[in-house]
Write an enzyme that holds these catalytic residues in place. Structure first.
Site, short mmCIF file in Angstrom:
data_model
loop_
_atom_site.label_atom_id
_atom_site.label_comp_id
_atom_site.label_asym_id
_atom_site.label_seq_id
_atom_site.Cartn_x
_atom_site.Cartn_y
_atom_site.Cartn_z
N ASN A 1 83.06 2.89 78.80
CA ASN A 1 82.45 3.81 80.04
C ASN A 1 83.09 3.43 81.28
OD1 ASN A 1 80.71 5.21 78.52
ND2 ASN A 1 79.18 3.42 78.77
N TYR B 1 84.22 -8.47 84.36
CA TYR B 1 83.56 -9.89 84.92
C TYR B 1 83.87 -10.90 84.21
CZ TYR B 1 79.91 -12.87 86.91
OH TYR B 1 79.29 -13.77 87.48
P1 NAD Z 1 75.54 -12.69 95.39
O1 NAD Z 1 75.71 -11.25 95.37
O2 NAD Z 1 74.17 -13.02 95.87
O3 NAD Z 1 76.37 -13.29 96.72
C1 NAD Z 1 77.91 -13.15 96.50
C2 NAD Z 1 78.44 -12.93 98.06
O4 NAD Z 1 79.72 -12.78 97.85
C3 NAD Z 1 77.63 -11.96 98.95
O5 NAD Z 1 77.68 -12.82 100.08
C4 NAD Z 1 78.95 -10.84 99.03
O6 NAD Z 1 78.73 -10.13 100.33
C5 NAD Z 1 80.12 -11.77 98.96
N1 NAD Z 1 81.26 -11.14 98.59
C6 NAD Z 1 81.55 -10.11 97.83
N2 NAD Z 1 82.55 -9.66 97.59
C7 NAD Z 1 83.16 -10.08 98.63
C8 NAD Z 1 84.66 -9.96 99.31
N3 NAD Z 1 85.29 -8.85 98.72
N4 NAD Z 1 84.95 -10.53 100.48
C9 NAD Z 1 84.07 -11.75 100.92
N5 NAD Z 1 82.79 -11.74 100.41
C10 NAD Z 1 82.47 -10.92 99.26
O7 NAD Z 1 75.58 -13.36 94.11
P2 NAD Z 1 75.33 -14.85 93.66
O8 NAD Z 1 74.54 -14.75 92.58
O9 NAD Z 1 75.12 -15.73 94.92
O10 NAD Z 1 76.86 -15.35 93.04
C11 NAD Z 1 77.65 -16.13 93.62
C12 NAD Z 1 78.74 -16.62 92.95
O11 NAD Z 1 78.56 -17.39 91.34
C13 NAD Z 1 79.68 -15.37 92.13
O12 NAD Z 1 80.81 -15.55 92.16
C14 NAD Z 1 78.82 -14.97 90.81
O13 NAD Z 1 79.82 -14.31 89.98
C15 NAD Z 1 78.82 -16.20 90.27
N6 NAD Z 1 77.66 -16.54 89.37
C16 NAD Z 1 76.28 -16.01 89.75
C17 NAD Z 1 75.37 -16.20 88.66
C18 NAD Z 1 74.00 -15.95 88.94
O14 NAD Z 1 73.15 -16.07 87.83
N7 NAD Z 1 73.42 -15.79 90.04
C19 NAD Z 1 75.71 -16.86 87.48
C20 NAD Z 1 77.20 -17.06 87.01
C21 NAD Z 1 78.21 -16.77 88.08
#
Ligand code: NAD
Length: 456
Positions: A308, A362
């Site tokens: 999808n 992802y």
């Molecule tokens: P979140 O969505 O709360 O925060 C992500 C931040 O990145 C946001 O402030 C967003 O505005 C910013 N962002 C997104 N696209 C952007 C862009 N194009 N330019 C600049 N800034 C941008 O997510 P999170 O949970 O805090 O995740 C942070 C990182 O950790 C990410 O890379 C995520 O993939 C990774 N991660 C999170 C988890 C989890 O359990 N929360 C697990 C594994 C990995």
């Protein structure tokens, strides 16, 4: 400043299970009983309790470990006194040269496991198998991984177990790694294998301020306005760094509020735009004279089964999570804005290791972040730049709060800690990579997942 590391009531089950009545019910019904994880607070010792240090015959690491723990003011004992409570066990297995010698691990650990305090630490030290002089030694050193991963699943009570392979010549370069793995900053890191000295051991600084090791350093953090990025910005600032936070223009308000609280600098730019690398580089050059620590944290999910998947869901995810970090990194390196003693730190995910249904885009991007570590760590070693990544598991953030309830509950419990981690747990791991004493820590992908069953 908001208190770091506490998310009241995000996990109501864990909260109830830790009340006296709730705990009795949980035990009687045999339900998961998530322990209370101890986390570090400023002013607390590096390790709160005694470390018992043991060694297999012929080990080369016990001496350097004892000396480095002394510089960290960690109490070390080499013999157990009756009824002594222990915070940690460290075993130097570098002298094990064949399968029969592995029994030394069992002989050291088995009688002492019941003397461990809650939130205990076990660290086994070995020689990288590819640096061993014989096949039996290489086999035995590789076998250590099965021991540590299994004990990590058994230890319970918030305890963690890790294996550290110390390269020959890197014996004196393990203090920041010991401090991290033996202390409460590694609360949600368990069952990991860390390599120190994989690319040699460049001399670290003579002395590092233990409370503020990043004093005088500039740290770039993308996606810094909320979630894990906010915690990274707070922890690096706590450790003395000037933080330059980046986030999308729509998050500029939150970003600016946080950066002014941390006396940092805010750059409101979408990292995928064509001028983002130049705008970031220009701010670092003109505002800060360069950068020492680069943390590629910004990330998005656009979950869909591949059947999808729309092209924009694929392209946006791969570009934010992988394409943009690569372009920004190359731009900073080309312009020598990040140079000797620099740190590049990626944020991957356990989905990038294990794969996940509905996350082909992802997981591809996050496996690519691991590729970035693999490709750059060797290439940049001659420039004394380290490259590492964290791979978070289930972390309590707005991202995971939006998950459907059942998936969220399963994600929280399917790990050795029986609970989700906190953003601060990821941030502390990044601060260990960033530490000036971590100059020999490169090429690692460390999972911050409470030893999640996914991809284990
Ligand atoms: P979140 O969505 O709360 O925060 C992500 C931040 O990145 C946001 O402030 C967003 O505005 C910013 N962002 C997104 N696209 C952007 C862009 N194009 N330019 C600049 N800034 C941008 O997510 P999170 O949970 O805090 O995740 C942070 C990182 O950790 C990410 O890379 C995520 O993939 C990774 N991660 C999170 C988890 C989890 O359990 N929360 C697990 C594994 C990995």
């Amino acid at each position: 400043m908001r208190e770091m590391g506490h998310t009241p009531m995000r996990d109501p089950y864990r909260f109830l299970a830790q009340t006296p009545v709730g705990n009795r019910v949980v035990k009687q019904l045999g339900l998961p009983n998530p322990p209370r994880l101890q986390r570090w607070t400023p002013g607390a010792p590096v390790v709160d309790g005694t470390v018992l240090l043991g060694s297999a015959d012929g080990g080369r690491l016990a001496g350097p470990v004892a000396a480095q723990l002394r510089t960290l003011a960690v109490p070390v004992s080499q013999e157990t006194e009756a009824a002594q409570r222990l915070r940690a066990l460290v075993f130097d297995a570098s002298g094990v040269t064949g399968p029969a010698g592995l029994v030394a691990l069992q002989e050291f650990c088995t009688p002492r496991l019941r003397s461990l305090e809650p939130n205990a630490r076990v660290v086994v030290l070995g020689t990288p198998p590819d640096a061993c002089g014989s096949t039996p030694a290489a086999v035995a050193q590789r076998a250590l991984e099965g021991f540590t991963r299994s004990l990590a699943k058994e230890i319970g009570h918030g305890g963690t177990v890790q294996l550290v392979y110390v390269g020959v010549g890197a014996e004196q370069a393990i203090s920041s790694t010991l401090a991290f793995l033996l202390g409460p900053k590694s609360a949600y890191v368990s069952g990991q294998v860390v390599r120190v000295g994989a690319f040699g051991a460049p001399a670290g600084p003579a002395a590092v301020d233990l409370e503020q090791p990043l004093t005088g350093k500039v740290a770039l953090v993308t996606g810094a306005s909320r979630g894990i990025g906010e915690a990274i910005a707070r922890v690096l600032s706590r450790d003395g760094a000037t933080v330059v936070g980046v986030d999308v223009p729509s998050a500029a308000g939150d970003l600016e509020t946080l950066m002014s609280e941390l006396t940092g600098d805010a750059v409101a730019v979408d990292i995928t735009t064509s001028d983002a690398p130049t705008r970031i580089a220009d701010r670092l050059r003109h505002g800060h004279g360069g950068v020492d620590v680069v943390v590629h944290n910004a990330g998005i999910t656009r979950d869909k089964k591949l059947a999808n998947m729309q092209a924009d869901g694929w392209t946006a995810t791969v570009d934010v999570n992988l394409g943009a970090p690569l372009r920004i990194t190359e731009s900073l390196l080309e312009q020598h804005l990040l140079d000797a003693d620099g740190r590049i730190i990626g944020v991957s995910s356990i989905a990038g290791i294990a794969g996940n249904a509905g996350q082909a885009n992802y997981a591809t991007s996050k496996a690519g972040v691991i590729g970035l570590v693999d490709a750059l760590s060797g290439r940049l070693a001659p420039r004394r730049i380290t490259v590492n990544a964290v791979a978070p598991g289930f972390i309590e953030t707005p991202m995971t709060a939006r998950m459907p309830m059942v998936i969220r509950e399963v994600g929280r419990r399917m790990n050795s800690m029986g609970q989700g981690g906190l953003p601060v747990d990821v941030a502390e791991t990044i601060a260990w990579f960033a530490n000036p004493s971590s100059s020999a820590v490169s090429g690692n992908v460390v999972r911050v997942c409470g030893q999640s069953l996914l991809g284990a």
